[in-house]
Scaffold this active site. Structure first.
Site, PDB file in Angstrom:
ATOM      1  N   ASN A  12     -40.939  63.584 -40.456  1.00  0.00           N
ATOM      2  CA  ASN A  12     -40.425  64.010 -41.754  1.00  0.00           C
ATOM      3  C   ASN A  12     -40.978  63.119 -42.879  1.00  0.00           C
ATOM      4  O   ASN A  12     -40.627  61.947 -42.990  1.00  0.00           O
ATOM      5  CB  ASN A  12     -38.893  63.939 -41.686  1.00  0.00           C
ATOM      6  N   GLY A  14     -40.362  63.088 -45.998  1.00  0.00           N
ATOM      7  CA  GLY A  14     -39.343  62.635 -46.948  1.00  0.00           C
ATOM      8  C   GLY A  14     -38.719  61.316 -46.515  1.00  0.00           C
ATOM      9  O   GLY A  14     -38.471  60.428 -47.342  1.00  0.00           O
ATOM     10  N   ASP A  88     -30.999  58.523 -37.140  1.00  0.00           N
ATOM     11  CA  ASP A  88     -30.304  59.716 -36.674  1.00  0.00           C
ATOM     12  C   ASP A  88     -29.129  59.915 -37.612  1.00  0.00           C
ATOM     13  O   ASP A  88     -28.469  58.959 -37.990  1.00  0.00           O
ATOM     14  CB  ASP A  88     -29.816  59.533 -35.230  1.00  0.00           C
TER      15      ASP A  88
HETATM   16  P1  IMP Z   1     -31.681  64.306 -38.289  1.00  0.00           P
HETATM   17  O1  IMP Z   1     -31.119  62.941 -38.284  1.00  0.00           O
HETATM   18  O2  IMP Z   1     -32.916  64.416 -39.132  1.00  0.00           O
HETATM   19  O3  IMP Z   1     -31.824  64.868 -36.900  1.00  0.00           O
HETATM   20  O4  IMP Z   1     -30.648  65.241 -39.048  1.00  0.00           O
HETATM   21  C1  IMP Z   1     -29.480  65.702 -38.449  1.00  0.00           C
HETATM   22  C2  IMP Z   1     -28.867  66.841 -39.203  1.00  0.00           C
HETATM   23  O5  IMP Z   1     -27.786  66.336 -39.975  1.00  0.00           O
HETATM   24  C3  IMP Z   1     -29.749  67.571 -40.182  1.00  0.00           C
HETATM   25  O6  IMP Z   1     -30.474  68.586 -39.559  1.00  0.00           O
HETATM   26  C4  IMP Z   1     -28.710  68.147 -41.143  1.00  0.00           C
HETATM   27  O7  IMP Z   1     -28.118  69.260 -40.565  1.00  0.00           O
HETATM   28  C5  IMP Z   1     -27.674  67.047 -41.186  1.00  0.00           C
HETATM   29  N1  IMP Z   1     -27.930  66.102 -42.287  1.00  0.00           N
HETATM   30  C6  IMP Z   1     -28.294  64.813 -42.180  1.00  0.00           C
HETATM   31  N2  IMP Z   1     -28.446  64.252 -43.394  1.00  0.00           N
HETATM   32  C7  IMP Z   1     -28.184  65.216 -44.282  1.00  0.00           C
HETATM   33  C8  IMP Z   1     -28.199  65.261 -45.728  1.00  0.00           C
HETATM   34  O8  IMP Z   1     -28.511  64.294 -46.424  1.00  0.00           O
HETATM   35  N3  IMP Z   1     -27.883  66.441 -46.284  1.00  0.00           N
HETATM   36  C9  IMP Z   1     -27.568  67.534 -45.562  1.00  0.00           C
HETATM   37  N4  IMP Z   1     -27.552  67.565 -44.234  1.00  0.00           N
HETATM   38  C10 IMP Z   1     -27.858  66.412 -43.591  1.00  0.00           C
END
Ligand code: IMP
Length: 217
Positions: A12, A14, A88
């Site tokens: 990612n 970002g 995570d």
């Molecule tokens: P990961 O840590 O990138 O796997 O994100 C886990 C999931 O948590 C994402 O796919 C979103 O569904 C949710 N999530 C995590 N951070 C955010 C945020 O800042 N805004 C909205 N959803 C979030």
């Protein structure tokens, strides 16, 4: 060692930009797994955000150590310290006993539109008054050092589950996550405003502080 690099276990862009903004002025280089040539997608079967972040960081660190040993990547031999970091994150809704939590991405199906996921949660909370609609985004950041030491830190962004979806910024669950201090959802504030208060920004800054305390950075 003369140079420090952070290899961030994500695809990612970002997230990489966010950590670059935080450590760029310290002269630390930040690379994605792909840029470092160590891509992997381990099964995140931990029971907490910290465990899942650590699973990811350890599995990338194992590939980094192998690449260093085999001379495919600059490492201690060249005066380079490669620190592997990962994160995570997810949404924790108090009235749902902490759900969707570590299952936020796959909640109601990985490919399900977030409007459907948010409407499902708002429906579950239809009888819950405002005071009971507290929630937070949580992020764990893990770091694994060349000597095997590992650290995890947490960051939170507190808010309420709103009654409707609003805003175009952000991603995932942002459009129904109401921030009382702004009177807006986290999809209605600017990316700069969100980075300053976000769970991930806080966790990343806490990790940098932790590594400074340990004398690593
Ligand atoms: P990961 O840590 O990138 O796997 O994100 C886990 C999931 O948590 C994402 O796919 C979103 O569904 C949710 N999530 C995590 N951070 C955010 C945020 O800042 N805004 C909205 N959803 C979030």
């Amino acid at each position: 060692m003369s140079r420090t690099r952070i290899i961030f276990a994500t695809g990612n862009a970002g997230k990489v930009r966010e950590i670059k903004d935080i450590v760029g002025h310290m002269g630390i280089e930040v690379l994605t797994m792909r840029e470092a040539g160590v891509e992997t997608d381990p099964l995140e079967d931990g029971t907490s955000f910290e465990e899942n972040a650590l699973i990811k960081a350890r599995s990338v660190a194992a590939l980094v150590r192998k690449a260093e040993e085999e001379g495919r990547m600059e490492g201690p031999g060249q005066g380079v310290m490669n620190i592997v970091m990962s994160d995570d994150s997810g949404l924790v809704v108090d009235a749902l006993g902490g759900a969707p939590g570590i299952y936020s991405a796959r909640f109601q199906g990985r490919d399900t539109d977030y409007r459907v996921k948010m409407n499902y949660i708002m429906d579950q909370l239809r009888d819950v008054p405002w005071e009971g609609r507290t929630a937070r985004f949580t992020a764990a950041v893990a770091a694994v050092l060349p000597d095997g030491r590992a650290f995890t830190v947490l960051g939170h962004m507190e808010g309420h589950i709103g009654y409707e979806i609003a805003g175009e910024n952000g991603f995932g669950y942002d459009p129904f996550f109401y921030l009382p201090q702004y009177g807006k959802t986290s999809a209605e504030i600017s990316p700069e405003e969100k980075n300053a208060i976000s769970h991930r920004g806080r966790a990343l800054r806490a990790m940098v502080a932790r590594l400074q305390e340990e004398g690593v950075l």
